[in-house]
Design a protein around this motif. Structure first.
Motif, PDB file in Angstrom:
ATOM      1  N   PRO A   1       0.820  -1.215   0.000  1.00  0.00           N
ATOM      2  CA  PRO A   1       0.000   0.000   0.000  1.00  0.00           C
ATOM      3  C   PRO A   1       0.852   1.264   0.000  1.00  0.00           C
ATOM      4  O   PRO A   1       2.014   1.258   0.423  1.00  0.00           O
ATOM      5  CB  PRO A   1      -0.802  -0.115   1.306  1.00  0.00           C
ATOM      6  N   ALA A   2       0.250   2.352  -0.465  1.00  0.00           N
ATOM      7  CA  ALA A   2       0.921   3.651  -0.388  1.00  0.00           C
ATOM      8  C   ALA A   2       1.059   4.065   1.074  1.00  0.00           C
ATOM      9  O   ALA A   2       0.312   3.613   1.948  1.00  0.00           O
ATOM     10  CB  ALA A   2       0.106   4.690  -1.158  1.00  0.00           C
ATOM     11  N   GLN A   3       2.006   4.912   1.357  1.00  0.00           N
ATOM     12  CA  GLN A   3       2.263   5.336   2.729  1.00  0.00           C
ATOM     13  C   GLN A   3       1.096   6.150   3.270  1.00  0.00           C
ATOM     14  O   GLN A   3       0.501   6.960   2.561  1.00  0.00           O
ATOM     15  CB  GLN A   3       3.537   6.168   2.782  1.00  0.00           C
ATOM     16  N   PHE A   4       0.769   5.918   4.561  1.00  0.00           N
ATOM     17  CA  PHE A   4      -0.303   6.684   5.207  1.00  0.00           C
ATOM     18  C   PHE A   4       0.007   6.821   6.689  1.00  0.00           C
ATOM     19  O   PHE A   4       0.808   6.059   7.254  1.00  0.00           O
ATOM     20  CB  PHE A   4      -1.660   5.999   5.009  1.00  0.00           C
ATOM     21  N   GLU A   5      -0.654   7.792   7.314  1.00  0.00           N
ATOM     22  CA  GLU A   5      -0.564   7.960   8.762  1.00  0.00           C
ATOM     23  C   GLU A   5      -1.645   7.102   9.409  1.00  0.00           C
ATOM     24  O   GLU A   5      -2.799   7.093   8.968  1.00  0.00           O
ATOM     25  CB  GLU A   5      -0.770   9.430   9.144  1.00  0.00           C
ATOM     26  N   TYR A   6      -1.277   6.385  10.459  1.00  0.00           N
ATOM     27  CA  TYR A   6      -2.202   5.477  11.133  1.00  0.00           C
ATOM     28  C   TYR A   6      -2.603   6.055  12.488  1.00  0.00           C
ATOM     29  O   TYR A   6      -1.751   6.389  13.302  1.00  0.00           O
ATOM     30  CB  TYR A   6      -1.550   4.112  11.323  1.00  0.00           C
ATOM     31  N   LEU A   7      -3.935   6.166  12.708  1.00  0.00           N
ATOM     32  CA  LEU A   7      -4.463   6.661  13.974  1.00  0.00           C
ATOM     33  C   LEU A   7      -5.406   5.623  14.563  1.00  0.00           C
ATOM     34  O   LEU A   7      -6.190   4.999  13.842  1.00  0.00           O
ATOM     35  CB  LEU A   7      -5.228   7.975  13.761  1.00  0.00           C
TER      36      LEU A   7
ATOM     37  N   LEU B   1      -4.009  -3.224  -3.442  1.00  0.00           N
ATOM     38  CA  LEU B   1      -4.067  -3.042  -4.897  1.00  0.00           C
ATOM     39  C   LEU B   1      -3.892  -1.579  -5.305  1.00  0.00           C
ATOM     40  O   LEU B   1      -3.894  -1.267  -6.494  1.00  0.00           O
ATOM     41  CB  LEU B   1      -5.409  -3.568  -5.429  1.00  0.00           C
ATOM     42  N   ARG B   2      -3.763  -0.698  -4.310  1.00  0.00           N
ATOM     43  CA  ARG B   2      -3.639   0.753  -4.548  1.00  0.00           C
ATOM     44  C   ARG B   2      -4.827   1.313  -5.319  1.00  0.00           C
ATOM     45  O   ARG B   2      -4.699   2.274  -6.082  1.00  0.00           O
ATOM     46  CB  ARG B   2      -2.324   1.088  -5.241  1.00  0.00           C
ATOM     47  N   MET B   3      -5.994   0.697  -5.105  1.00  0.00           N
ATOM     48  CA  MET B   3      -7.227   1.256  -5.653  1.00  0.00           C
ATOM     49  C   MET B   3      -7.700   2.409  -4.775  1.00  0.00           C
ATOM     50  O   MET B   3      -8.608   3.151  -5.149  1.00  0.00           O
ATOM     51  CB  MET B   3      -8.300   0.173  -5.751  1.00  0.00           C
ATOM     52  N   ALA B   4      -7.118   2.537  -3.594  1.00  0.00           N
ATOM     53  CA  ALA B   4      -7.334   3.674  -2.705  1.00  0.00           C
ATOM     54  C   ALA B   4      -5.996   3.998  -2.062  1.00  0.00           C
ATOM     55  O   ALA B   4      -5.205   3.096  -1.761  1.00  0.00           O
ATOM     56  CB  ALA B   4      -8.371   3.351  -1.636  1.00  0.00           C
ATOM     57  N   ALA B   5      -5.729   5.286  -1.878  1.00  0.00           N
ATOM     58  CA  ALA B   5      -4.455   5.710  -1.295  1.00  0.00           C
ATOM     59  C   ALA B   5      -4.698   6.830  -0.291  1.00  0.00           C
ATOM     60  O   ALA B   5      -4.342   7.987  -0.514  1.00  0.00           O
ATOM     61  CB  ALA B   5      -3.497   6.163  -2.391  1.00  0.00           C
ATOM     62  N   PRO B   6      -5.332   6.496   0.852  1.00  0.00           N
ATOM     63  CA  PRO B   6      -5.592   7.532   1.861  1.00  0.00           C
ATOM     64  C   PRO B   6      -4.297   8.030   2.487  1.00  0.00           C
ATOM     65  O   PRO B   6      -3.316   7.285   2.604  1.00  0.00           O
ATOM     66  CB  PRO B   6      -6.456   6.791   2.883  1.00  0.00           C
ATOM     67  N   THR B   7      -4.305   9.282   2.891  1.00  0.00           N
ATOM     68  CA  THR B   7      -3.148   9.826   3.601  1.00  0.00           C
ATOM     69  C   THR B   7      -3.232   9.529   5.097  1.00  0.00           C
ATOM     70  O   THR B   7      -2.217   9.528   5.787  1.00  0.00           O
ATOM     71  CB  THR B   7      -3.055  11.341   3.402  1.00  0.00           C
ATOM     72  N   VAL B   8      -4.466   9.279   5.580  1.00  0.00           N
ATOM     73  CA  VAL B   8      -4.695   8.967   6.990  1.00  0.00           C
ATOM     74  C   VAL B   8      -5.651   7.787   7.083  1.00  0.00           C
ATOM     75  O   VAL B   8      -6.671   7.746   6.396  1.00  0.00           O
ATOM     76  CB  VAL B   8      -5.287  10.175   7.752  1.00  0.00           C
TER      77      VAL B   8
ATOM     78  N   ASP C   1      -9.182  12.911   2.370  1.00  0.00           N
ATOM     79  CA  ASP C   1      -8.160  11.908   2.059  1.00  0.00           C
ATOM     80  C   ASP C   1      -8.037  10.843   3.143  1.00  0.00           C
ATOM     81  O   ASP C   1      -7.172   9.967   3.059  1.00  0.00           O
ATOM     82  CB  ASP C   1      -6.796  12.581   1.871  1.00  0.00           C
ATOM     83  N   ALA C   2      -8.902  10.886   4.143  1.00  0.00           N
ATOM     84  CA  ALA C   2      -8.855   9.905   5.223  1.00  0.00           C
ATOM     85  C   ALA C   2      -9.792   8.741   4.918  1.00  0.00           C
ATOM     86  O   ALA C   2     -10.772   8.880   4.184  1.00  0.00           O
ATOM     87  CB  ALA C   2      -9.257  10.549   6.541  1.00  0.00           C
ATOM     88  N   LYS C   3      -9.461   7.579   5.493  1.00  0.00           N
ATOM     89  CA  LYS C   3     -10.309   6.402   5.390  1.00  0.00           C
ATOM     90  C   LYS C   3     -10.493   5.808   6.781  1.00  0.00           C
ATOM     91  O   LYS C   3      -9.580   5.846   7.622  1.00  0.00           O
ATOM     92  CB  LYS C   3      -9.673   5.335   4.494  1.00  0.00           C
ATOM     93  N   VAL C   4     -11.688   5.239   6.998  1.00  0.00           N
ATOM     94  CA  VAL C   4     -11.971   4.526   8.240  1.00  0.00           C
ATOM     95  C   VAL C   4     -11.741   3.043   8.002  1.00  0.00           C
ATOM     96  O   VAL C   4     -12.144   2.496   6.971  1.00  0.00           O
ATOM     97  CB  VAL C   4     -13.424   4.767   8.693  1.00  0.00           C
ATOM     98  N   ILE C   5     -11.097   2.372   8.950  1.00  0.00           N
ATOM     99  CA  ILE C   5     -10.949   0.924   8.881  1.00  0.00           C
ATOM    100  C   ILE C   5     -11.661   0.308  10.077  1.00  0.00           C
ATOM    101  O   ILE C   5     -11.493   0.736  11.210  1.00  0.00           O
ATOM    102  CB  ILE C   5      -9.467   0.488   8.827  1.00  0.00           C
ATOM    103  N   ALA C   6     -12.511  -0.680   9.787  1.00  0.00           N
ATOM    104  CA  ALA C   6     -13.222  -1.397  10.844  1.00  0.00           C
ATOM    105  C   ALA C   6     -12.577  -2.772  10.981  1.00  0.00           C
ATOM    106  O   ALA C   6     -11.499  -2.908  11.538  1.00  0.00           O
ATOM    107  CB  ALA C   6     -14.705  -1.479  10.500  1.00  0.00           C
ATOM    108  N   GLY C   7     -13.188  -3.804  10.390  1.00  0.00           N
ATOM    109  CA  GLY C   7     -12.555  -5.122  10.425  1.00  0.00           C
ATOM    110  C   GLY C   7     -11.454  -5.270   9.397  1.00  0.00           C
ATOM    111  O   GLY C   7     -10.592  -6.140   9.509  1.00  0.00           O
ATOM    112  N   GLY C   8     -11.494  -4.444   8.366  1.00  0.00           N
ATOM    113  CA  GLY C   8     -10.442  -4.440   7.357  1.00  0.00           C
ATOM    114  C   GLY C   8     -10.608  -5.451   6.239  1.00  0.00           C
ATOM    115  O   GLY C   8      -9.779  -5.517   5.324  1.00  0.00           O
TER     116      GLY C   8
END
Length: 284
Positions: A3-9, A43-50, A27-34
């Protein structure tokens, strides 16, 4: 692929999660179960920064009884939903559908809220939530709001969630004493539905008093088969009535054609699976 680099919170409260999304912007994405997001990231179909992980927010987990509704926290796993006695007693259709989601490994990681927020029209839990008239509670910087399932799913992978909102919980009206069946057609085990039907009915003295039928993958969003429901209510729970009502299952649908099925085959499947689901449900 990496995956592209992102900040993890990893916030521990809903307010902190909302604040993190607001500060990060679109540019942020929420991750639940993943289980849906991680393959997309690889697959780099999404590249969130956070990336905002909801996994440490305990308030988003669990199932509780609130009088006329069963309330399911958005981070409750499929496995937990499937095993919960409140769901089994008052929202049997959800238990039926959840049992068909992927495989045990995915059901132990994937979440109820994550599946709904992902809004894949082939996902197994959208049509049951719609058929049960569920309400989705979302939280943003301006507070909480409640969105009916009929208004939550907007298009392919698109919901009524705003960029800085998260799904907190799902309120499912109790359908105590109703019988349910989820019929799913796919090519191989654990695959996405080519078409599926979520049916739940309440009978009184051999007559169908109420009926709810939801369709999976028959449009860009889950659909209610209102023509089928109307043809069932007030009628005797006989094979002939069910067979006749099921012929209306494809009315008003707009399925797509792909490598699995063309439009007419999907409409045929909707009619066949609706007949099977309702027949099993009325049999109790």
């Amino acid at each position: 692929m990496i995956p592209a680099q992102f900040e993890y919170l990893a916030p521990t409260t809903v307010d902190d999660a909302v604040r993190a999304l607001t500060e990060a912007g679109e540019d942020a994405k929420v991750i639940a179960g993943g289980q849906s997001l991680l393959p997309v990231l690889r697959l780099r179909m999404a590249a969130p920064t956070v990336l905002v992980d909801l996994g440490r927010i305990s308030a988003l987990r669990g199932v509780r009884d609130e009088g006329d509704a069963v309330v399911i926290g958005s981070m409750t796993t499929h496995h937990e939903v499937l095993r919960d006695p409140l769901v089994a007693d008052h929202a049997g259709l959800l238990a039926e559908a959840t049992a068909t989601v992927a495989d045990p490994q995915v059901r132990h990681r994937g979440t109820f809220g994550g599946s709904l927020a992902h809004a894949d029209p082939a996902g197994d839990l959208l049509a049951p939530a719609l058929a049960l008239d569920a309400e989705l509670v979302v939280r943003g910087m301006d507070g909480s709001r409640t969105v009916p399932a009929a208004e939550f799913f907007a298009d392919f992978f698109t919901t009524a969630l705003r960029p800085n909102e998260i799904l907190v919980e799902v309120r499912v009206p109790k359908h105590t004493g109703w019988h349910a069946r989820y019929e799913k057609f796919n090519r191989v085990a654990q695959a996405w539905s080519i078409v599926a039907v979520a049916a739940t009915v309440r009978t009184e003295g051999g007559t169908i008093a109420e009926a709810r039928v939801g369709l999976t993958n028959m449009a860009s969003v889950p659909m209610r088969a209102h023509a089928v429901e109307s043809a069932l209510v007030g009628q005797p729970a006989t094979a002939e009535v069910v067979r006749s009502a099921a012929q209306h299952a494809a009315d008003g649908t707009s399925p797509t054609a792909d490598g699995n099925a063309d439009v007419e085959y999907r409409r045929h499947l909707a009619r066949v699976l609706t007949g099977r689901a309702i027949t099993t449900a009325v049999a109790g």
